[in-house]
Structures are given as C-alpha cells and as structure tokens.
Design a protein around this motif. Sequence first.
Motif, PDB file in Angstrom:
ATOM      1  N   VAL A  52       0.850  -1.190   0.000  1.00 35.95           N
ATOM      2  CA  VAL A  52       0.000   0.000   0.000  1.00 35.95           C
ATOM      3  C   VAL A  52       0.887   1.241   0.000  1.00 35.95           C
ATOM      4  N   ASP A  53       0.261   2.396  -0.280  1.00 31.46           N
ATOM      5  CA  ASP A  53       1.025   3.624  -0.502  1.00 31.46           C
ATOM      6  C   ASP A  53       1.238   4.470   0.735  1.00 31.46           C
ATOM      7  N   SER A  54       0.721   4.063   1.876  1.00 30.65           N
ATOM      8  CA  SER A  54       0.923   4.852   3.091  1.00 30.65           C
ATOM      9  C   SER A  54       0.868   3.939   4.301  1.00 30.65           C
ATOM     10  N   LEU A  55       1.548   4.359   5.355  1.00 32.85           N
ATOM     11  CA  LEU A  55       1.561   3.558   6.575  1.00 32.85           C
ATOM     12  C   LEU A  55       0.194   3.531   7.234  1.00 32.85           C
ATOM     13  N   GLY A  56      -0.630   4.554   6.973  1.00 31.89           N
ATOM     14  CA  GLY A  56      -1.959   4.574   7.556  1.00 31.89           C
ATOM     15  C   GLY A  56      -2.863   3.488   7.010  1.00 31.89           C
ATOM     16  N   GLN A  57      -2.567   2.960   5.814  1.00 27.96           N
ATOM     17  CA  GLN A  57      -3.381   1.906   5.214  1.00 27.96           C
ATOM     18  C   GLN A  57      -2.884   0.505   5.569  1.00 27.96           C
ATOM     19  N   LEU A  58      -1.769   0.426   6.302  1.00 27.32           N
ATOM     20  CA  LEU A  58      -1.148  -0.876   6.559  1.00 27.32           C
ATOM     21  C   LEU A  58      -2.047  -1.785   7.392  1.00 27.32           C
ATOM     22  N   ALA A  59      -2.653  -1.215   8.421  1.00 25.43           N
ATOM     23  CA  ALA A  59      -3.485  -2.038   9.302  1.00 25.43           C
ATOM     24  C   ALA A  59      -4.690  -2.608   8.551  1.00 25.43           C
ATOM     25  N   ASP A  60      -5.364  -1.778   7.743  1.00 27.84           N
ATOM     26  CA  ASP A  60      -6.526  -2.265   6.993  1.00 27.84           C
ATOM     27  C   ASP A  60      -6.117  -3.342   5.981  1.00 27.84           C
ATOM     28  N   ALA A  61      -4.968  -3.138   5.318  1.00 33.41           N
ATOM     29  CA  ALA A  61      -4.502  -4.135   4.352  1.00 33.41           C
ATOM     30  C   ALA A  61      -4.179  -5.458   5.045  1.00 33.41           C
ATOM     31  N   ALA A  82      -6.021  -9.125   4.447  1.00 32.56           N
ATOM     32  CA  ALA A  82      -5.245 -10.296   4.054  1.00 32.56           C
ATOM     33  C   ALA A  82      -5.378 -11.441   5.049  1.00 32.56           C
ATOM     34  N   GLY A  83      -6.191 -11.267   6.081  1.00 34.63           N
ATOM     35  CA  GLY A  83      -6.426 -12.346   7.025  1.00 34.63           C
ATOM     36  C   GLY A  83      -5.461 -12.397   8.183  1.00 34.63           C
ATOM     37  N   VAL A  84      -4.678 -11.359   8.410  1.00 34.72           N
ATOM     38  CA  VAL A  84      -3.770 -11.340   9.560  1.00 34.72           C
ATOM     39  C   VAL A  84      -4.612 -11.206  10.825  1.00 34.72           C
ATOM     40  N   PRO A  85      -4.348 -11.991  11.847  1.00 32.06           N
ATOM     41  CA  PRO A  85      -5.150 -11.918  13.080  1.00 32.06           C
ATOM     42  C   PRO A  85      -5.161 -10.519  13.670  1.00 32.06           C
ATOM     43  N   GLU A  86      -6.314 -10.143  14.205  1.00 32.97           N
ATOM     44  CA  GLU A  86      -6.482  -8.797  14.744  1.00 32.97           C
ATOM     45  C   GLU A  86      -5.514  -8.521  15.891  1.00 32.97           C
ATOM     46  N   SER A  87      -5.232  -9.544  16.712  1.00 34.12           N
ATOM     47  CA  SER A  87      -4.309  -9.341  17.827  1.00 34.12           C
ATOM     48  C   SER A  87      -2.911  -8.984  17.338  1.00 34.12           C
ATOM     49  N   VAL A  88      -2.494  -9.610  16.237  1.00 38.82           N
ATOM     50  CA  VAL A  88      -1.178  -9.305  15.676  1.00 38.82           C
ATOM     51  C   VAL A  88      -1.167  -7.897  15.074  1.00 38.82           C
ATOM     52  N   VAL A  89      -2.241  -7.539  14.405  1.00 39.50           N
ATOM     53  CA  VAL A  89      -2.327  -6.196  13.811  1.00 39.50           C
ATOM     54  C   VAL A  89      -2.239  -5.126  14.887  1.00 39.50           C
ATOM     55  N   LEU A  90      -2.987  -5.317  15.965  1.00 36.65           N
ATOM     56  CA  LEU A  90      -2.986  -4.328  17.035  1.00 36.65           C
ATOM     57  C   LEU A  90      -1.624  -4.232  17.704  1.00 36.65           C
ATOM     58  N   ARG A  91      -0.990  -5.380  17.904  1.00 39.79           N
ATOM     59  CA  ARG A  91       0.307  -5.347  18.590  1.00 39.79           C
ATOM     60  C   ARG A  91       1.397  -4.724  17.732  1.00 39.79           C
ATOM     61  N   ALA A  92       1.321  -4.948  16.435  1.00 34.87           N
ATOM     62  CA  ALA A  92       2.373  -4.448  15.548  1.00 34.87           C
ATOM     63  C   ALA A  92       2.051  -3.066  15.003  1.00 34.87           C
ATOM     64  N   VAL A  93       1.021  -2.983  14.191  1.00 37.47           N
ATOM     65  CA  VAL A  93       0.773  -1.778  13.413  1.00 37.47           C
ATOM     66  C   VAL A  93       0.180  -0.665  14.255  1.00 37.47           C
ATOM     67  N   ALA A  94      -0.804  -0.975  15.076  1.00 36.60           N
ATOM     68  CA  ALA A  94      -1.460   0.092  15.826  1.00 36.60           C
ATOM     69  C   ALA A  94      -0.510   0.792  16.776  1.00 36.60           C
ATOM     70  N   ASP A  95       0.462   0.053  17.318  1.00 33.99           N
ATOM     71  CA  ASP A  95       1.374   0.654  18.277  1.00 33.99           C
ATOM     72  C   ASP A  95       2.603   1.270  17.630  1.00 33.99           C
ATOM     73  N   HIS A  96       2.941   0.795  16.429  1.00 34.83           N
ATOM     74  CA  HIS A  96       4.222   1.195  15.869  1.00 34.83           C
ATOM     75  C   HIS A  96       4.137   1.552  14.391  1.00 34.83           C
ATOM     76  N   GLY A  97       2.959   1.913  13.920  1.00 32.58           N
ATOM     77  CA  GLY A  97       2.828   2.141  12.487  1.00 32.58           C
ATOM     78  C   GLY A  97       3.184   3.519  12.009  1.00 32.58           C
ATOM     79  N   PRO A  98       2.252   4.481  12.069  1.00 35.90           N
ATOM     80  CA  PRO A  98       2.474   5.754  11.419  1.00 35.90           C
ATOM     81  C   PRO A  98       3.418   6.655  12.183  1.00 35.90           C
ATOM     82  N   GLY A 124       6.310 -13.878  13.625  1.00 35.65           N
ATOM     83  CA  GLY A 124       6.150 -12.738  12.733  1.00 35.65           C
ATOM     84  C   GLY A 124       7.117 -11.603  13.069  1.00 35.65           C
ATOM     85  N   ARG A 125       7.257 -10.682  12.116  1.00 36.69           N
ATOM     86  CA  ARG A 125       8.148  -9.537  12.318  1.00 36.69           C
ATOM     87  C   ARG A 125       7.460  -8.279  11.797  1.00 36.69           C
ATOM     88  N   TYR A 126       7.815  -7.167  12.431  1.00 39.44           N
ATOM     89  CA  TYR A 126       7.352  -5.862  11.945  1.00 39.44           C
ATOM     90  C   TYR A 126       8.546  -4.922  11.943  1.00 39.44           C
TER      91      TYR A 126
END
Length: 329
Positions: free
Chosen positions: A36-45, A49-65, A83-85
């Motif tokens: 995707v073209d921005s870090l703000g869209q990473l969590a939705d993407a 793609a089926g990534v578990p919500e717990s992993v998304v929250l731990r990785a992207v929500a805390d350390h994304g934009p 996994g890695r972020y």
Amino acid sequence: MERAWVHQGDGWAETEPDGLLALLAAPEPPAAWVHVDSLGQLADAARQAGVPESVVLRAVADHGPAAPGDPRRPQLRRLPGGGRYLVSPTLAYDGSTRDVTTGVWAALVVDDVTITAEEGPGELLADVLDHLGEGDHLPQDRGSHVFAAVLMALVRRAGDVESGVGEAVADVEQLVFTPRAEDPAEVVYDLKREIAEARRALVPLLSAFPDLVAEQEDAQRETRTMRWLRRLDSVLTKVDGHLDAHDALLGDMLSVHLSRVSVRQNEDMRKISAWAAIIAVPTLIAGVYGMNFDHMPELHWLLGYPLSIVLMGAAAGLLFRLFKRSGWL
C-alpha cells in the motif's frame, strides 16, 4: 493504491487484491504480498489479508504511522508465531543538488503473508521487485522472500547513496583548493548535514541486523538465510564506515580551507601594514614642512622644495625595497 502478488512455482506474480483473500483461504495457500502507498493503510490491508487482529494491534497500531527515527518506538519487533514488523527509513540521493532525502518503509510479516507500505521519495518498490526476481539470493522460506528483498533493497540503496556522496566529496575537495565564487565552507557544511541525515537513517537497519542474525543463530544451523544476513550486515557496516570517513574528510577539508583563509588574511594585513609604513614617511616630512613656523631649516633655500621631494621618494623607495625583500609586498 493497493497491489498484491502471490508466489507461484516459478516466482512471484501480480494478482488482483480483491481476490487475494480467497487464495489465502485455499487448503494450500500461496505466499502472498500486499503493498500500500501509506503507513496509515497498513493495518486495513493486513486485516483484509487475514492477519489476526491481535497481531495487527500489537504491531501496526502501536508502531505504524510513527516517525522511524523516534527512539521510543522499536524499529524491529518480533510478533507472536514468528512474525516480524520492521519500520525503516529509505534513502535517496540527488546528485544535482547534493541532497539526501529520506522516506519510510514498513514491512509486516506473518506466516506466509507480507504487508508493506512506503511513504516519501524513496520509491523502493521497484528495487524490491528486482530483488524478488533474483531468486538465487533469497532464503529458502518463501514467506521470507519479500522481507529479504526489502532488506536487500534498503542496503543497496544505502550503498548507492554512499557512492553518490563519495563523488560529491571528491568534487568538494577540488572546490576547496580551487579559487571559485562559491563558498567552500558553505558547501562543506551542507554536505556534512546530508551525511548526518544518511547516517541517522541507517541506525534502524544497523540495530536490526544483529537481532536478525542472532535469531538465526538461535536455531543453531548454518542456513542460506544466515549467510545472506551476515553479508548484508557486513555491507551495511561498511557503508556506515565509508560515510563516517567522508564526514571526517570533509572536516579536514574545512580545517584546511579555514587555514588558507587565515593565511590569506595575514598576507593582506602585511601588505596593508607595509603600504601604511611607506605612506607614513612622506606624510611625516610633509607634515613637518607644513607647520607655520618662521624659523625652519631650508625654508628660504632655493633647493629646499626639490630636496624634500627627493627625500620623500628615496625614503618611500627604500621602504618598498625592504618590504619587498622580506615578502610583505
């Protein structure tokens, strides 16, 4: 804009993002990559793609934009299930302006699914695609292909920037020792600032590679992944060392330039002092004979005026010769 790729038998092929979830739901899902073209869209993407919500929250929500240089946010984070972020600055160099520009690249890897995002002028996506086409240099695990290609692209781009900076340093070296209208000190300071920006951008990668190598060493096996990680770590360390050497060389150039300026100023001061001394003698003689006294030597003498002129010229000529011989003029 969102783009997607899947790993097939002969490599990676681009596919429609809308049909990716169905492919991943198959009994034997392929390795997939979404960009995707921005870090703000990473969590939705990642969610699509089926990534578990717990992993998304731990990785992207805390350390994304976040800004990648923020020391409060880790640049490489291990996630549950292996996994890695990673969030890392990207580098780009403009040779015409001698400017180093930085962007941000983020990569989330969970199982065989990789989600990436890029912001800024780096335009690293094309380099990542090129490295994915070089399958011989990728690790055995297909799920790590994109992550490995990202690391390779980041290191190669850092090497390209270092090479461009090295050429600029060579040009500045000629500028320092060549009299031109452009101020060498300003150019040196500007280039040192660009080098400092490039080295700051390398900090997350320099800190990430030892962790990645240690992760492979914990497995206690010498794999192709460990070998290319060590190689990239070595290359990146050399790039940082070369940038440090360029910075030190610019510092030496600045010292030489300032020394030359000081020498030129001393030469100018000596010339000014010499001419002031030469002019002072005729001024002294003229000042004495300009006094309105009745009884002065040679005041009524016929040859008094030409004699005083000759005396002034002889004194000035003698001083000029002495200063010329001593190097002051």
